[in-house]
Every structure is written in structure tokens, then in C-alpha cells.
Design an enzyme around this catalytic site. Structure first.
Site, PDB file in Angstrom:
ATOM      1  N   ASP A 197       1.023  -1.050  -0.054  1.00  0.00           N
ATOM      2  CA  ASP A 197      -0.092   0.123   0.047  1.00  0.00           C
ATOM      3  C   ASP A 197       0.921   1.210   0.116  1.00  0.00           C
ATOM      4  OD1 ASP A 197      -1.661   2.191   0.649  1.00  0.00           O
ATOM      5  OD2 ASP A 197      -2.487   1.315   2.466  1.00  0.00           O
ATOM      6  N   GLN A 200       1.279   6.528   1.250  1.00  0.00           N
ATOM      7  CA  GLN A 200       1.942   7.457   2.012  1.00  0.00           C
ATOM      8  C   GLN A 200       3.530   7.601   1.246  1.00  0.00           C
ATOM      9  OE1 GLN A 200       1.208   9.578   3.489  1.00  0.00           O
ATOM     10  NE2 GLN A 200      -1.185   8.775   4.036  1.00  0.00           N
ATOM     11  N   CYS A 360      -8.238   6.077  10.391  1.00  0.00           N
ATOM     12  CA  CYS A 360      -8.724   4.989   9.617  1.00  0.00           C
ATOM     13  C   CYS A 360      -7.410   3.869  10.122  1.00  0.00           C
ATOM     14  CB  CYS A 360      -8.544   5.082   8.245  1.00  0.00           C
ATOM     15  SG  CYS A 360      -9.791   6.378   7.842  1.00  0.00           S
TER      16      CYS A 360
HETATM   17  C1  PLP Z   1      -1.709   4.086   4.233  1.00  0.00           C
HETATM   18  C2  PLP Z   1      -2.951   4.463   3.360  1.00  0.00           C
HETATM   19  N1  PLP Z   1      -3.578   3.375   2.780  1.00  0.00           N
HETATM   20  C3  PLP Z   1      -4.657   3.631   2.230  1.00  0.00           C
HETATM   21  C4  PLP Z   1      -5.432   4.801   2.272  1.00  0.00           C
HETATM   22  C5  PLP Z   1      -6.843   4.874   1.449  1.00  0.00           C
HETATM   23  O1  PLP Z   1      -6.552   6.047   0.482  1.00  0.00           O
HETATM   24  P1  PLP Z   1      -7.828   6.730  -0.501  1.00  0.00           P
HETATM   25  O2  PLP Z   1      -8.726   6.983   0.833  1.00  0.00           O
HETATM   26  O3  PLP Z   1      -7.088   7.576  -1.259  1.00  0.00           O
HETATM   27  O4  PLP Z   1      -8.316   5.370  -1.078  1.00  0.00           O
HETATM   28  C6  PLP Z   1      -4.779   5.794   2.995  1.00  0.00           C
HETATM   29  C7  PLP Z   1      -5.310   7.329   2.997  1.00  0.00           C
HETATM   30  O5  PLP Z   1      -5.333   7.972   4.120  1.00  0.00           O
HETATM   31  C8  PLP Z   1      -3.615   5.683   3.674  1.00  0.00           C
HETATM   32  O6  PLP Z   1      -2.997   6.537   4.221  1.00  0.00           O
END
Ligand code: PLP
Length: 402
Positions: A197, A200, A360
Site C-alpha cells: 500500500d 504514503q 483509519c
Molecule cells: C496508508 C494508506 N492506505 C490507504 C489509504 C486510502 O486512500 P484513499 O482514501 O485515497 O483510497 C490511505 C489514506 O489515508 C492511507 O494513508
């Protein structure tokens, strides 16, 4: 502005939505947009707009060329072997859901996947939904005391039953950077795939998926100084080729009859419906902007701001810092006895914008033993003055709350 950036950056003209004197420290949530991105979006709707891949007229053909040029630019930016490995999605969340639905539906009871304690919900919940559909098991890797994914324990946990390791390349709460190459070696040693993922990571460190040797990589455009509603899933060509579609509709087909439908090859197979045309154009401009500064320079710049913030905050008795010293652009903290929302509200009065909440990442909050943290996150437009404003604001918080 910091001298660590390779070219001088005029915050006022480059970032029109950041007024003078406002310390925007919430780039990990979403980055402010450089003027070149705003201009590209304005031109995309105001001058060159048309749909892609369908029109027989000149304007649509030109827009299709620009759209596919962006795909090639993304491929080059992250070191993909081919533009066909780049799937445009709405964001990282959709990219992970796509993998969980398409590739993941091939898993079965007895198979396992490995996540970590610090994952964003978007790298937890899609796998739980997959678990409910298929009966797979989910394992959770612990963290080191300073908040990095504990790869020695990952090594001990992995078994041939593991089909996927899915981890944040950079934590959105702690800023910890994963040793992705070692993780790929550990995953591959047991026959598992590695999904990173990169939400960041992509705005903060140079990413080369070939060098990292991962199998899937996802990120969101809006955290990379680009538009919202556009993101990228990269997957190794042979993996993508073997994946079934997950959304059905226009643009993803080869031939449709009521008896049987055959599908287009990737990436079209995974891009059902009219895409976010102008979002893709804006993403191209964002990548050009980031490259014009250079990710190594951005990383050094943000590392210097993190160090300045951590040094100053660790001097305040009432502040507890989370995460490793060498985090990438992100500092989470709490002010003892003060709810992070109150910290955020008082900082807002001081014209400092931070994020306060669980980010989150509720399992991580539980691990840290807090309901929420305050988080300052940096971008190219931040300076030592912003760090000073943050520290002044927190000193005021401690005065108010005694
Ligand atoms: C580490 C990480 N993964 C996934 C996401 C999800 O990103 P999005 O809401 O743009 O799909 C975020 C968003 O804050 C994030 O920081």
C-alpha cells in the site's frame, strides 16, 4: 522555504490554496494542489475535454492520446515494465478492493494472508470481506517497540499456506518505512505474493516496483499532489493477465453476446465504464511536478522537518511522540491529558492544520493504547516556520490545559 529542495519553491504562486501564514500539516490526508495540476485540470475540462477510447472524432482521439500518455508516465514513475501493468482506479482503496475481489477470489479455505498492526482500514477490511467469502485466515504481524513492522517476526510467521503479504510501504500514522525489498524476499520464500500500500510512500520516497520486487502496488493521486478520484493499481504483467474482471460494463469487453462475453486484456479488463479522464490528465501533471523537484530532495526536505518537529516536541514534557525517529514526513503525538481533537481545535485557532483522530487505523490505536492521536504531516510546501507554528501552538495547548 527549506534549502533542501533542489529548486526554490514559491509557495504562494505554486500552491494558491495555501494562504500566507497558514501551516497546512495534513498532507498525509490529502496534498494541496500545485498550480500546474490545477491548470491541467482546467484545460482538461475547459479546452480539450472529450471522452476516451470511443470517439471517432479528432478531439476524442487527442484526449485518448493524452490519457494513454499519462499511463506511460505512471509506469515510468514507478518503474513498471509496461504501461499495460497500470490500472487506473479511484484510489488506493479501490485498488486493494480490486485485488481482493479479482485475484483474491482465487483463494480458498486453508489459505492465509498476512497483514500488520499498523495497516489503514483500506488494507484490512477488503481482506476481511474476502475472508467472509472464501474462508481464508488473516494473520497480523506485530510492530517493533518504535513502531515499525517487525520483519523478524514476519519471517517466523510466514508458512507455505500464506498466499499474500499486504503491508503499508509507509505508515500513515507513524511514518515508519517498510524494508520492502526484504519483505518481498520473505514473502516469495514461502510462495506468497507481496502487495504494498504505497499511499504514503509514493509522495515521499522514490518507488521502483522492479527494484522492490513486489507483486502489487497501489496508491492514490490526491496524496501525490494530484486530483481526487484517481489512483493506480500496478501488478506484475503475468499476474494481471491471469486475473478475472471484477466490474462489468463498457470498455472492459472483447465481445458481448447474451450467451457469452469475452474480456479485453489488461488494463482495459479492469477499467469498466467511462474513466476519470481529467483525473488521469491531472495525475500526469502531478507526477511531472513531483519529478521536477525530485523525490530524493522531497524526502530529505520532509526528513529535516520531521527531525525539527520531533526534536522540538520531545523537549516538551507533556508530549508523547509515536513512531520511529526516522519516519517519512509524518509525526504522530499526544499531549498528555488533552484529547487530540482539542489539540487540533486550538492549533486551528493558531492557523495550524493537523489531523486528529484514529486515522483509519483503529487496530493501531488499540496497540498504542490511545483512542486517537494528533498527527502533523509534511509536504513540499512546508517549512521550518510551519514547524515553529506547530510548536508554538502546542505550547499554548499545554498552557490552556495546565
Ligand atoms: C496508508 C494508506 N492506505 C490507504 C489509504 C486510502 O486512500 P484513499 O482514501 O485515497 O483510497 C490511505 C489514506 O489515508 C492511507 O494513508
Amino acid at each position: 522555504m527549506s534549502t533542501l529542495l533542489t529548486r526554490p519553491l514559491d509557495r504562494v504562486s505554486d500552491f494558491p490554496a495555501i494562504p500566507e501564514g497558514w501551516a497546512y500539516l495534513d498532507t498525509a490526508a490529502t496534498a494541496q494542489k500545485p498550480r500546474v495540476v490545477i491548470d491541467a485540470i482546467t484545460r482538461g475540462y475547459g479546452e480539450t475535454y472529450a471522452t476516451v477510447h470511443r470517439g471517432v472524432y479528432q478531439r476524442s482521439a487527442e484526449m485518448t492520446l493524452a490519457f494513454e500518455a499519462s499511463r506511460r508516465r505512471v509506469a515510468q514513475f514507478i518503474g513498471a515494465a509496461s504501461a499495460d501493468e497500470i490500472v487506473f482506479v479511484r484510489g488506493a482503496t479501490e485498488g486493494i478492493n480490486l485485488v481482493a475481489h479479482s485475484w483474491g477470489n482465487g483463494l480458498k479455505a486453508g489459505d492465509r494472508i498476512l497483514l500488520s498492526t499498523l495497516e489503514h482500514h483500506s488494507n484490512i477490511v477488503p481482506w476481511q470481506l474476502l475472508r467472509d467469502r472464501t474462508g481464508i485466515a488473516i494473520d497480523v504481524a506485530p510492530l517493533t517497540p518504535d513502531g515499525r513492522i517487525d520483519l523478524d517476526t514476519v519471517e517466523a510467521m510466514l508458512t507455505p499456506a500464506h498466499k499474500l503479504v499486504a503491508l503499508a510501504h509507509v505508515s500513515n500514522v507513524l511514518g515508519s518505512v517498510l524494508d520492502a525489498r526484504r519483505t518481498a524476499d520473505l514473502a516469495h520464500a514461502v510462495g506468497a505474493k507481496l502487495l504494498l500500500d504505497g499511499c504514503q510512500a509514493v509522495p515521499r520516497i522514490a518507488v521502483d516496483v522492479a527494484a522492490l520486487d513486489c507483486d502489487f502496488y497501489v496508491f492514490s493521486g490526491h496524496k501525490l499532489y494530484g486530483p481526487t478520484g484517481i489512483g493506480v493499481l500496478w501488478a506484475r504483467g503475468e499476474i494481471l493477465d491471469a486475473m478475472p474482471p471484477w466490474h462489468g460494463g463498457g470498455a472492459m469487453i472483447d465481445k458481448v453476446t447474451f450467451a457469452k462475453t469475452t474480456y479485453a486484456p489488461p488494463p482495459a479488463r479492469f477499467e469498466a465504464g467511462t474513466p476519470h479522464v481529467v483525473g488521469v490528465i491531472g495525475l500526469h501533471a502531478a507526477i511531472d511536478y513531483v519529478d521536477s523537484i525530485g523525490l530524493d530532495a522531497i524526502h530529505r526536505h520532509e526528513a529535516a522537518l520531521v527531525k525539527a518537529a520531533r526534536d522540538a516536541l520531545s523537549g516538551l514534557n507533556s508530549v508523547r511522540l509515536f513512531g520511529p525517529e526516522s519516519s517519512a514526513g509524518i509525526v504522530s503525538f499526544e499531549v498528555e491529558g488533552v484529547h487530540p481533537h482539542d489539540v487540533g481545535t486550538i492549533l486551528d485557532e493558531e492557523r495550524v492544520a493537523i489531523r486528529a483522530g484514529h486515522h483509519c487505523a483503529q487496530p493501531l490505536m488499540e496497540h498504542l493504547g490511545v483512542p486517537a492521536t494528533a498527527r502533523a504531516s509534511f509536504g513540499v510546501y512546508n517549512s521550518e516556520q510551519d514547524v515553529a507554528a506547530l510548536v508554538r501552538g502546542i505550547e499554548r495547548v499545554t498552557r490552556i490545559f495546565g
